[in-house]
Write a protein that holds these residues in place. Structure first.
Motif, PDB file in Angstrom:
ATOM      1  N   TRP A   6       0.832  -1.200   0.000  1.00 18.15           N
ATOM      2  CA  TRP A   6       0.000   0.000   0.000  1.00 18.15           C
ATOM      3  C   TRP A   6       0.868   1.252   0.000  1.00 18.15           C
ATOM      4  O   TRP A   6       1.755   1.398   0.829  1.00 18.15           O
ATOM      5  N   CYS A   8       0.708   4.365   1.277  1.00 22.34           N
ATOM      6  CA  CYS A   8      -0.139   4.967   2.310  1.00 22.34           C
ATOM      7  C   CYS A   8      -0.077   6.486   2.330  1.00 22.34           C
ATOM      8  O   CYS A   8      -0.896   7.122   2.969  1.00 22.34           O
ATOM      9  N   LEU A  15      -6.890   8.714  10.304  1.00 18.82           N
ATOM     10  CA  LEU A  15      -7.737   7.982   9.358  1.00 18.82           C
ATOM     11  C   LEU A  15      -6.926   6.950   8.573  1.00 18.82           C
ATOM     12  O   LEU A  15      -7.389   5.827   8.343  1.00 18.82           O
ATOM     13  N   THR A  16      -5.710   7.292   8.188  1.00 19.28           N
ATOM     14  CA  THR A  16      -4.843   6.351   7.471  1.00 19.28           C
ATOM     15  C   THR A  16      -4.529   5.149   8.350  1.00 19.28           C
ATOM     16  O   THR A  16      -4.606   4.000   7.904  1.00 19.28           O
ATOM     17  N   ARG A  18      -6.245   4.021  10.910  1.00 21.74           N
ATOM     18  CA  ARG A  18      -7.480   3.244  11.105  1.00 21.74           C
ATOM     19  C   ARG A  18      -7.785   2.395   9.876  1.00 21.74           C
ATOM     20  O   ARG A  18      -8.121   1.218   9.991  1.00 21.74           O
ATOM     21  N   ASN A  19      -7.660   2.967   8.676  1.00 26.99           N
ATOM     22  CA  ASN A  19      -7.910   2.212   7.447  1.00 26.99           C
ATOM     23  C   ASN A  19      -6.918   1.060   7.286  1.00 26.99           C
ATOM     24  O   ASN A  19      -7.300  -0.041   6.876  1.00 26.99           O
ATOM     25  N   LEU A  20      -5.664   1.308   7.609  1.00 25.86           N
ATOM     26  CA  LEU A  20      -4.653   0.255   7.516  1.00 25.86           C
ATOM     27  C   LEU A  20      -4.950  -0.862   8.509  1.00 25.86           C
ATOM     28  O   LEU A  20      -4.897  -2.049   8.168  1.00 25.86           O
ATOM     29  N   ASP A  22      -7.841  -1.669   9.740  1.00 26.08           N
ATOM     30  CA  ASP A  22      -9.035  -2.378   9.256  1.00 26.08           C
ATOM     31  C   ASP A  22      -8.694  -3.338   8.116  1.00 26.08           C
ATOM     32  O   ASP A  22      -9.181  -4.470   8.088  1.00 26.08           O
ATOM     33  N   GLU A  23      -7.850  -2.878   7.174  1.00 20.67           N
ATOM     34  CA  GLU A  23      -7.438  -3.739   6.055  1.00 20.67           C
ATOM     35  C   GLU A  23      -6.671  -4.959   6.562  1.00 20.67           C
ATOM     36  O   GLU A  23      -6.875  -6.072   6.094  1.00 20.67           O
ATOM     37  N   ARG A  26      -9.134  -7.342   8.174  1.00 14.75           N
ATOM     38  CA  ARG A  26      -9.993  -8.014   7.194  1.00 14.75           C
ATOM     39  C   ARG A  26      -9.238  -9.041   6.352  1.00 14.75           C
ATOM     40  O   ARG A  26      -9.703 -10.149   6.155  1.00 14.75           O
ATOM     41  N   CYS A  51      -1.418  -2.700  14.442  1.00 20.34           N
ATOM     42  CA  CYS A  51      -1.926  -3.589  13.388  1.00 20.34           C
ATOM     43  C   CYS A  51      -1.646  -5.068  13.680  1.00 20.34           C
ATOM     44  O   CYS A  51      -2.061  -5.937  12.920  1.00 20.34           O
TER      45      CYS A  51
END
Length: 118
Positions: A6, A8, A15-16, A18-20, A22-23, A26, A51
């Protein structure tokens, strides 16, 4: 083996991060390659721990640009063979495969002429 790569564009924004996170939650990658972290190792390691990754190799940014990070999970063995501001060359093995795989992570300009400057 799952891999997440990614660009990034900076790990300094909540926000970055949090998105990382979450990815990673998942997709459950074994390896994460981040480009343009724009942060020193201390910040990148803090995000890595959030993470859930155990090990890393970090190439600090030059000024406020660039920066690479490679994270891996428990059970993955990564040997760094070569590293620079644009490349992390590795041999990767794990408990599931005994023969190492060689993986080169590259972040370079898309324009061929600009790549010669790297």
């Amino acid at each position: 083996m799952n891999l997440l790569a990614w660009n990034c564009q900076g790990l300094g924004v909540a926000l970055t991060v949090r998105n990382l996170r979450d990815e990673c939650s998942r997709k459950k990658p074994h390896l994460v390659f981040l480009m343009e972290t724009k942060q020193k190792a201390k910040v990148v390691r803090k995000v890595r721990r959030k993470c859930g990754f155990h090990e890393d190799w970090i190439v600090n940014p030059v000024g406020k640009s660039a920066g690479l990070a490679l994270w891996w999970s428990e059970g993955i063995i990564v040997n760094i063979l070569f590293s620079s501001s644009n490349i992390i060359h590795t041999s990767v093995s794990s408990e599931t495969f005994s023969t190492p795989s060689y993986i080169t992570f590259i972040y370079a300009p898309t324009d061929e002429g600009d790549r010669m400057l790297c």
